[in-house]
Design a protein around this motif. Structure first.
Motif, short mmCIF file in Angstrom:
data_model
loop_
_atom_site.label_atom_id
_atom_site.label_comp_id
_atom_site.label_asym_id
_atom_site.label_seq_id
_atom_site.Cartn_x
_atom_site.Cartn_y
_atom_site.Cartn_z
N LYS A 142 0.84 -1.21 0.00
CA LYS A 142 0.00 0.00 0.00
C LYS A 142 0.87 1.25 0.00
N LYS A 143 0.47 2.19 -0.86
CA LYS A 143 1.14 3.48 -0.93
C LYS A 143 0.07 4.49 -1.32
N GLY A 144 -0.32 5.33 -0.34
CA GLY A 144 -1.44 6.23 -0.60
C GLY A 144 -2.73 5.44 -0.66
N GLN A 145 -3.58 5.79 -1.60
CA GLN A 145 -4.87 5.12 -1.72
C GLN A 145 -4.77 3.83 -2.55
N ASN A 146 -3.68 3.67 -3.27
CA ASN A 146 -3.53 2.53 -4.16
C ASN A 146 -2.52 1.52 -3.64
N LEU A 147 -2.45 0.37 -4.33
CA LEU A 147 -1.50 -0.68 -4.02
C LEU A 147 -0.53 -0.79 -5.18
N TRP A 148 0.75 -1.10 -4.88
CA TRP A 148 1.78 -1.08 -5.92
C TRP A 148 2.60 -2.36 -5.90
N ALA A 149 3.13 -2.72 -7.08
CA ALA A 149 4.00 -3.88 -7.21
C ALA A 149 4.82 -3.73 -8.48
N PHE A 177 3.38 -0.72 -11.26
CA PHE A 177 2.11 -1.42 -11.46
C PHE A 177 1.19 -1.04 -10.30
N SER A 178 0.11 -0.35 -10.63
CA SER A 178 -0.79 0.20 -9.61
C SER A 178 -2.14 -0.52 -9.63
N VAL A 179 -2.64 -0.81 -8.44
CA VAL A 179 -3.97 -1.41 -8.29
C VAL A 179 -4.83 -0.48 -7.45
N SER A 180 -5.99 -0.15 -7.97
CA SER A 180 -6.91 0.74 -7.25
C SER A 180 -8.10 -0.06 -6.74
N PRO A 181 -8.15 -0.38 -5.43
CA PRO A 181 -9.30 -1.10 -4.88
C PRO A 181 -10.60 -0.31 -5.03
N ALA A 182 -10.49 1.02 -4.95
CA ALA A 182 -11.70 1.86 -5.06
C ALA A 182 -12.30 1.78 -6.45
N LYS A 183 -11.44 1.81 -7.48
CA LYS A 183 -11.92 1.77 -8.87
C LYS A 183 -11.97 0.36 -9.44
N GLN A 184 -11.38 -0.61 -8.71
CA GLN A 184 -11.34 -2.01 -9.14
C GLN A 184 -10.63 -2.17 -10.49
N ILE A 185 -9.49 -1.49 -10.63
CA ILE A 185 -8.72 -1.57 -11.87
C ILE A 185 -7.24 -1.69 -11.54
N TYR A 186 -6.44 -2.12 -12.54
CA TYR A 186 -5.00 -2.08 -12.44
C TYR A 186 -4.46 -1.29 -13.63
N LYS A 187 -3.29 -0.71 -13.44
CA LYS A 187 -2.67 0.07 -14.50
C LYS A 187 -1.16 0.04 -14.30
N ASN A 204 -7.06 4.07 -18.61
CA ASN A 204 -5.92 5.00 -18.78
C ASN A 204 -6.32 6.42 -18.42
N MET A 205 -7.57 6.80 -18.76
CA MET A 205 -8.03 8.15 -18.46
C MET A 205 -8.09 8.44 -16.96
N ILE A 206 -8.53 7.44 -16.20
CA ILE A 206 -8.78 7.70 -14.77
C ILE A 206 -7.62 7.29 -13.88
N SER A 207 -6.54 6.77 -14.48
CA SER A 207 -5.39 6.32 -13.68
C SER A 207 -4.34 7.42 -13.59
N ASN A 208 -3.91 7.68 -12.37
CA ASN A 208 -2.85 8.67 -12.14
C ASN A 208 -1.68 7.99 -11.45
N ARG A 209 -0.49 8.19 -12.01
CA ARG A 209 0.69 7.57 -11.41
C ARG A 209 1.00 8.18 -10.05
N HIS A 210 0.79 9.47 -9.92
CA HIS A 210 1.10 10.16 -8.66
C HIS A 210 -0.19 10.70 -8.06
N GLU A 211 -0.33 10.52 -6.76
CA GLU A 211 -1.49 11.06 -6.07
C GLU A 211 -1.03 11.94 -4.91
#
Length: 653
Positions: A29-36, A48-58, A560-567
Motif C-alpha cells: 500500500k502506498k497512498g490510496q492505491n497498491l503497488w508492485a 504497477f498500480s492497483v486501485s481497490p476503489a476503482k477495481q482496476i490495475y494500470k 488509462n483516463m482515470i489512472s494517475n501515477r502520482h497522487e
C-alpha cells in the motif's frame, strides 16, 4: 462454449481486484492505491498500480491495464471465458453456459475442457495404481518410500505409477467414456506407426510426476523408469498440447508460489525429485526446469512472485559450466541471482537425504554465492597459473554483468567484479562498455523516435552526433485535437454527475456545449456515443460502467483516463497544512476551460485544413476559391481570437 451472462455478471460483481492480483504478485500500500513490480514486463521499481476503489490495475511502465478479469486473461494467457471460469471457481460461483456459441467455438472449448478432464482422469488412475495395486506398491511406492517421500507428500504432488502393460490407461479411459482422439491429443496414448488401429499407453512401468498449471489443474506428466534398461530414456514427458506448453511451465510452481512470495526467493533445481525432496526438508519455495533449458516465459513466471533466484547445482564442474547460460538468462530477465553448489556427486535430492533437513537448510544459507563470486570460484582453480584462462574468466564474468538491464546494478557489479578479480575497475568497465556497444551499435545506427541512454562511443568511427537525442516532431492539429477530445471524455467519465451549479451537472453542460459535434478520433467518438446512449436509458455512465463493458479497447482507454501515477497525500493538508488546488475544487471553472479548449482545438484543425485548401487553390490558379477560403480563414481566426480571450491566452495563427 460461451458462458451465460448471469455467470459473467456474478463474477464481475464478486471478483475483487486486490484479492485477484495478490494471488500473483505481492502488493504494497502506498497512498490510496497498491503497488508492485509489473508481472507483464521486467522492472526494478514498482510502476504497477492497483486501485481497490476503482477495481482496476494500470502499469505506468508497459501500459497494461484492465479489471480483475482482464488481469487473469493476461497473466494466465487464457481467453475471457476461461478467466471467468477460473474466477468463478475461486469465489465458489456456479458456472452456467450459454448455448449460442458458434460450432468452432464450441469445438475448441470442448476440446480444452476434455483435455483437462482426461488429464485429471489419468492423474487419478496413476495415483490409484501406486497405492492400491500390488505392482504399484512393490515398485512405485517402495521407490518413493526409499527416497523418504511420505503419504502427505505423495498426495501433495499427485505422485503415481503407470502399470507395466501396453494398454492399462487406454482400456480404462475408453471404458470410462473418454475418446481415443482426446487421449491421443492429450499425449496419454500413442498410435503405432503404419497401423492406425494399434494404440498403446505412452507411460508404462514408470513412476509418474504430475505437472500442474498455476491453478492446480493437472496438464501433463513426467515419468521415470526404475530399471537399468539402457535402450529406454530415463524420463519420458508429455508432449505439447492445447493445455500444456512446456516453455511456460515450471514443475512445482503451483505448490511453491505462496512460499516464493513470502520468502521473496525462488530455488531453481533441475529435476522432479529435487523439488519433492526439498519440500520434505521444509523448503517449499522451489521449482524445477525439468531437465530442459530455461525459457524467457519461465523466467517471467518466476518474476511474477519474486526478484530473487538461487540456482542449485549438482557437484559437477563440467555440467555446471555447460548450464551457465541459464544464469545469464535470469540476469537478463531482471532477476537477482545466487548459486549453491553441492559436494561432488550430490544433487539437492541426494544431499538432503544424506544430511537431514536442518543441516540441508544450513548448507543452503551458508553456501549461497552471488553469481559473480560463484563464477569466479568456478574458473579460479584452473585459471590460477594460466594467464590465458584468467583472461577468459574475466570475460566470462563481465559477459554476465552485461546482461543486467538496470545500469545502477551493473555499476555496482562492475566495482565488485574488479575487487574479486583483483583488477583495475577501469579495465573491467572498458570491457563491459565494449560488450554493450557491440550489442547496441546496430540499434544506434537506426533512426529513433526517442533517445535511449547507453554507453558512450568507444571508437572513432561513430560520430558524437549519432548519440544525441533527435528533436521531437511537432504534434499535428489532429493529434492535439485528439488529446483534447480525450480530456473532455475524462471529465465526463470522472465528474459527469457532479454539479457545477444549483441545477446543472457537468455532463449536461459539456454535452450541451458540444451539441452535435463529432469527435475525430474513432475510439473517442465511440465512447461519447455510448455515454449519450447510457444517459438516454437512465444509466449513470461512470468509469465502472465502461470498465464492465465487453469492449476491450474502450475499457483500456477509460482505465488509462482515470489512472494517475502520482497522487497527492492527504497529509499535506491534515498534518502539514499545505493547501493545493485540485481540479475538483472548482468544477465550473474546470469544465468551462476544457470545453473552450476543445473548441479551440477544433477551430485550429479547421484553420490548418483551410490553409491547405488555399495552397491547393493557388497551385491550381483558382482565384475565386482562394478568395472564398481566405474569407473562411478570417472568420475562423476571429472565432479563435474570441475563445483565446475567454481563456485568458494570447495565441495567434
Amino acid at each position: 462454449m460461451s458462458l451465460s451472462n448471469i455467470t459473467t455478471e456474478k463474477v464481475k460483481d464478486r471478483a475483487d481486484i486486490e484479492e485477484v492480483v495478490n494471488d500473483y504478485v505481492p502488493l504494497k500500500k502506498k497512498g490510496q492505491n497498491l503497488w508492485a513490480c509489473c508481472p507483464f514486463h521486467n522492472e526494478k521499481s514498482p510502476s504497477f498500480s492497483v486501485s481497490p476503489a476503482k477495481q482496476i490495475y494500470k502499469c505506468f511502465g508497459c501500459g497494461a491495464s484492465g479489471d480483475a478479469i482482464q488481469f487473469v486473461m493476461e497473466v494466465e494467457g487464457i481467453g475471457f471465458n476461461e478467466a471467468i471460469k477460473q474466477l468463478a471457481q475461486k469465489y465458489g460461483i456456479e458456472v452456467e453456459e450459454d448455448h449460442t456459441a458458434t460450432p468452432e467455438e464450441v469445438q475448441a472449448y470442448n476440446e480444452r475442457e476434455s483435455l483437462y478432464i482426461v488429464q485429471a482422469f489419468a492423474r487419478d488412475l496413476f495415483h490409484k495404481n501406486l497405492l492400491q495395486t500390488d505392482e504399484g506398491k512393490s515398485i512405485g511406492l517402495s521407490y518413493f518410500k526409499e527416497r523418504g517421500f511420505n503419504q502427505a507428500t505423495i498426495e501433495k504432488f499427485d505422485l503415481g505409477y503407470a502399470m507395466d502393460s501396453w494398454d492399462t490407461l487406454h482400456k480404462t479411459a475408453t471404458k470410462a467414456g473418454h475418446s481415443e482422439d482426446i487421449l491421443l491429443k492429450g499425449g496419454l496414448i500413442l498410435q503405432k506407426e503404419g497401423d492406425p488401429s494399434r494404440k498403446y499407453d505412452r507411460f508404462r512401468g514408470r513412476v509418474v510426476f504430475t505437472i500442474h498449471n498455476l491453478a492446480g489443474k493437472p496438464i501433463a506428466f513426467g515419468a521415470r523408469i526404475l530399471t537399468n534398461d539402457k535402450k529406454q530414456p530415463k524420463y519420458i514427458n508429455s508432449p505439447e498440447t492445447a493445455v500444456y506448453h512446456k516453455s511456460d511451465v515450471l514443475y512445482g510452481m503451483y505448490q511453491a508460489k505462496q512460499a516464493i512470495r513470502s520468502k521473496d526467493n525462488c530455488y531453481l533445481v533441475e529435476g522432479y525429485t529435487d523439488v519433492v525432496s526439498m519440500h520434505l526438508s521444509g523448503i517449499e519455495n522451489v521449482v524445477a526446469s525439468s531437465g530442459t533449458s530455461l525459457t524467457e516465459n519461465q523466467i517471467k513466471l518466476i518474476k511474477r512472485f519474486t526478484d530473487n533466484v538461487t540456482v542449485l547445482y549438482d557437484g559437477d564442474a563440467a555440467g555446471i559450466k555447460a548450464s551457465l547460460r541459464g544464469i545469464d538468462m535470469l540476469l537478463e530477465g531482471g532477476l537477482n541471482v545466487k548459486a549453491v553448489v553441492f559436494p561432488d556427486g550430490d544433487d539437492p535430492d541426494s544431499y538432503s537425504r544424506k544430511v537431514g533437513s536442518e543441516a540441508f537448510q544450513t548448507y543452503l544459507n551458508e553456501h549461497a554465492r552471488d553469481f559473480i563470486e560463484f563464477k569466479i570460484e568456478l574458473y579460479e582453480e584452473e585459471a590460477k597459473h594460466d594467464p590465458i584462462k584468467r583472461v577468459d574468466t574475466v570475460r566470462q564474468v563481465v559477459q554476465s554483468v552485461s546482461k543486467i538491464p538496470d545500469p545502477i546494478t551493473r555499476a555496482v557489479y562492475v566495482k565488485e567484479s574488479a575487487k574479486l578479480l583483483q583488477m583495475e575497475e577501469e579495465i573491467v568497465l572498458a570491457e563491459l562498455n565494449k560488450i554493450l556497444l557491440k550489442g547496441q551499435k546496430e540499434t544506434y545506427a537506426k533512426p529513433k523516435d526517442k533517445f535511449s541512454p547507453g554507453p558512450p562511443p568507444q571508437d572513432a568511427d561513430t560520430p558524437f552526433e549519432a548519440f544525441l537525442p533527435e528533436e521531437k516532431p511537432k504534434l499535428s492539429a489532429k493529434d492535439v485535437l485528439a488529446g483534447q477530445e480525450r480530456e473532455m471524455l475524462r471529465l465526463l467519465v470522472t465528474y459527469g454527475f457532479e454539479k457545477i451549479s444549483e441545477d446543472l451537472h457537468v455532463c449536461e453542460y459539456l454535452i450541451q456545449e458540444t451539441g452535435d459535434l463529432e469527435f475525430q478520433t474513432p475510439l473517442y467518438q465511440k465512447i461519447l456515443i455510448e455515454y449519450k446512449r447510457a444517459l438516454r436509458k437512465g444509466v449513470l455512465p461512470n468509469a465502472d460502467y465502461f470498465i464492465k463493458l465487453d469492449d476491450s479497447d474502450v475499457k483500456s482507454e477509460v482505465i488509462n483516463m482515470i489512472s494517475n501515477r502520482h497522487e497527492m497525500s492527504d497529509n499535506w493538508q491534515l498534518k502539514h497544512l499545505i493547501y493545493t488546488n485540485r481540479e475538483s475544487d472548482d468544477l465550473s471553472k474546470t469544465t468551462f476551460n476544457e470545453i473552450h479548449r476543445l473548441k479551440r482545438r477544433v477551430l485550429e484543425k479547421m484553420v490548418d485544413e483551410t490553409i491547405q485548401k488555399i495552397r491547393v487553390a493557388e497551385e491550381n490558379g483558382n482565384i475565386d476559391e482562394v478568395s472564398d477560403f481566405q474569407m473562411v480563414l478570417m472568420a475562423l481566426n476571429e472565432s479563435l481570437k474570441e475563445i483565446n480571450k475567454q481563456l485568458g491566452t494570447v495565441k495567434s495563427r
